[in-house]
Scaffold this motif. Structure first.
Motif, mmCIF file in Angstrom:
data_model
loop_
_atom_site.group_PDB
_atom_site.id
_atom_site.type_symbol
_atom_site.label_atom_id
_atom_site.label_comp_id
_atom_site.label_asym_id
_atom_site.label_seq_id
_atom_site.Cartn_x
_atom_site.Cartn_y
_atom_site.Cartn_z
ATOM 1 N N VAL A 1 7.329 5.158 2.414
ATOM 2 C CA VAL A 1 6.113 5.185 2.799
ATOM 3 C C VAL A 1 6.149 4.608 4.528
ATOM 4 O O VAL A 1 5.272 5.228 5.334
ATOM 5 N N ALA A 2 6.800 3.379 4.582
ATOM 6 C CA ALA A 2 6.948 2.926 5.634
ATOM 7 C C ALA A 2 7.291 3.766 6.966
ATOM 8 O O ALA A 2 6.819 3.726 8.171
ATOM 9 N N ALA A 3 8.037 4.857 6.853
ATOM 10 C CA ALA A 3 8.741 5.562 7.525
ATOM 11 C C ALA A 3 8.074 6.959 7.527
ATOM 12 O O ALA A 3 8.526 7.908 8.517
ATOM 13 N N ARG A 4 6.948 7.245 7.210
ATOM 14 C CA ARG A 4 6.371 8.337 7.185
ATOM 15 C C ARG A 4 6.050 8.795 8.430
ATOM 16 O O ARG A 4 5.662 8.265 9.551
ATOM 17 N N SER A 5 6.258 10.372 8.596
ATOM 18 C CA SER A 5 5.785 10.993 9.870
ATOM 19 C C SER A 5 5.681 12.314 9.806
ATOM 20 O O SER A 5 5.657 12.982 8.579
ATOM 21 N N LEU A 6 5.022 12.907 10.806
ATOM 22 C CA LEU A 6 4.595 14.352 10.892
ATOM 23 C C LEU A 6 5.762 15.353 10.546
ATOM 24 O O LEU A 6 5.921 16.206 9.971
ATOM 25 N N ALA A 7 7.000 14.680 10.950
ATOM 26 C CA ALA A 7 8.138 15.651 10.827
ATOM 27 C C ALA A 7 8.366 15.662 9.074
ATOM 28 O O ALA A 7 9.412 16.790 9.062
ATOM 29 N N PRO B 1 3.753 -1.643 3.414
ATOM 30 C CA PRO B 1 4.145 -0.261 2.791
ATOM 31 C C PRO B 1 4.687 -0.515 1.642
ATOM 32 O O PRO B 1 5.741 -1.609 1.496
ATOM 33 N N ALA B 2 4.749 0.315 0.679
ATOM 34 C CA ALA B 2 5.264 -0.205 -0.796
ATOM 35 C C ALA B 2 6.642 0.110 -0.785
ATOM 36 O O ALA B 2 7.580 -0.593 -1.497
ATOM 37 N N THR B 3 7.015 1.117 -0.067
ATOM 38 C CA THR B 3 8.333 1.544 -0.114
ATOM 39 C C THR B 3 8.791 1.906 1.423
ATOM 40 O O THR B 3 8.169 2.100 2.167
ATOM 41 N N GLY B 4 9.969 1.984 1.480
ATOM 42 C CA GLY B 4 10.656 2.371 2.800
ATOM 43 C C GLY B 4 10.374 3.733 3.179
ATOM 44 O O GLY B 4 10.128 4.036 4.336
ATOM 45 N N GLN C 1 0.786 -1.126 0.151
ATOM 46 C CA GLN C 1 -0.107 0.166 0.047
ATOM 47 C C GLN C 1 0.979 1.278 -0.073
ATOM 48 O O GLN C 1 2.083 1.246 0.250
ATOM 49 N N TYR C 2 0.525 2.210 -0.414
ATOM 50 C CA TYR C 2 1.179 3.449 -0.699
ATOM 51 C C TYR C 2 0.878 4.817 0.321
ATOM 52 O O TYR C 2 1.125 5.778 -0.105
ATOM 53 N N ARG C 3 -0.123 4.493 1.256
ATOM 54 C CA ARG C 3 -0.663 5.651 2.142
ATOM 55 C C ARG C 3 -0.134 5.551 3.257
ATOM 56 O O ARG C 3 0.522 6.567 3.832
ATOM 57 N N MET C 4 -0.184 4.631 4.114
ATOM 58 C CA MET C 4 0.063 4.446 5.606
ATOM 59 C C MET C 4 1.461 4.095 6.097
ATOM 60 O O MET C 4 1.958 3.338 5.231
ATOM 61 N N ALA C 5 1.971 4.841 7.191
ATOM 62 C CA ALA C 5 3.076 4.467 7.677
ATOM 63 C C ALA C 5 3.206 3.107 8.085
ATOM 64 O O ALA C 5 1.952 2.447 8.540
ATOM 65 N N GLN C 6 4.153 2.587 8.527
ATOM 66 C CA GLN C 6 3.994 1.112 8.711
ATOM 67 C C GLN C 6 3.429 0.902 10.162
ATOM 68 O O GLN C 6 2.619 -0.283 10.370
ATOM 69 N N ARG C 7 3.596 1.615 11.128
ATOM 70 C CA ARG C 7 3.164 1.401 12.328
ATOM 71 C C ARG C 7 1.403 1.626 12.253
ATOM 72 O O ARG C 7 0.625 0.859 12.838
ATOM 73 N N ARG D 1 -7.369 5.473 6.663
ATOM 74 C CA ARG D 1 -7.417 6.793 5.811
ATOM 75 C C ARG D 1 -6.225 7.568 6.445
ATOM 76 O O ARG D 1 -5.974 8.558 5.479
ATOM 77 N N ALA D 2 -5.522 7.463 7.367
ATOM 78 C CA ALA D 2 -4.200 8.336 7.786
ATOM 79 C C ALA D 2 -3.010 7.806 7.121
ATOM 80 O O ALA D 2 -2.728 6.520 6.916
ATOM 81 N N ARG D 3 -2.194 8.757 6.710
ATOM 82 C CA ARG D 3 -0.971 8.658 6.049
ATOM 83 C C ARG D 3 0.103 8.634 7.113
ATOM 84 O O ARG D 3 1.240 7.858 7.220
ATOM 85 N N ARG D 4 0.003 9.627 8.112
ATOM 86 C CA ARG D 4 0.804 9.810 9.242
ATOM 87 C C ARG D 4 -0.231 9.779 10.389
ATOM 88 O O ARG D 4 -1.314 9.375 10.493
#
Length: 183
Positions: A28-34, A23-26, A1-7, A154-157
């Motif tokens: 995407v997996a590591a997405r955060s508010l920062a 997650p489709a990529t690293g 999937q391309y939306r959600m962080a791994q957690r 529905r959340a990305r971060r």
């Protein structure tokens, strides 16, 4: 999937996809508010700094609303806005239209507030889910857990779940979800 962080995707993956949702990529997996321009995650209260958080509002359900919970949801939204998140990047999901109206009166313009069904197919950087329930888990969102899956994914971060811990703990699925969000 391309939306959600791994957690965020961990619980839906385990509960609905036999662990196959990834997650489709690293990145995407590591997405955060920062990662968002102008957002300072350290400005958030410590309880909201993780990718997934749980807030017990200690409210009381009246019909299909929980005004105290609506206040807590608004406070979670306000904390994210104060940290620099744009109102258009925040979505709030509630199971009942009456609770949507309660929350909508409390949050600034630009924040999307809607029911699970109407939020399907959408996403935002920050999602806050209001469960409304106290005591028993009754209502359409609780009967069909696939609807909860829609809300959670529905959340990305960050994803913040706001609900009565005791009520959610009364059913095994919701207890697992609550415990996951508390970690």
């Amino acid at each position: 999937q391309y939306r959600m962080a791994q957690r965020i995707q961990a619980f839906p993956s385990a509960e609905f996809y036999d662990g196959a949702l990834r997650p489709a990529t690293g990145a995407v997996a590591a997405r955060s508010l920062a990662d968002l321009d102008g957002v300072d995650p350290d400005a958030l209260p410590p309880a909201l700094r993780g990718a997934v958080s749980f807030v017990d509002p200690d409210g009381e359900r009246t019909g299909n609303t929980n005004p105290i919970e609506a206040d807590r949801v608004a406070a979670v939204v306000e904390a994210h806005l104060d940290a620099g998140v744009a109102p258009s990047d925040v979505g709030v999901i509630a199971p009942f239209r009456a609770q949507v109206a309660e929350i909508d009166r409390r949050v600034p313009a630009g924040v999307t507030v809607d029911t699970v069904d109407r939020f399907q197919g959408s996403s935002e950087e920050v999602i806050v889910v209001s469960f409304v329930a106290t005591g028993a888990l009754d209502g359409p969102i609780f009967v069909d857990t696939r609807r909860v899956n829609v809300a959670l994914t529905r959340a990305r971060r960050p994803l913040a779940l706001v609900g009565d811990a005791e009520a959610l703990g009364s059913e095994p699925f919701y207890a697992r979800m609550r415990d996951w969000a508390r970690r």
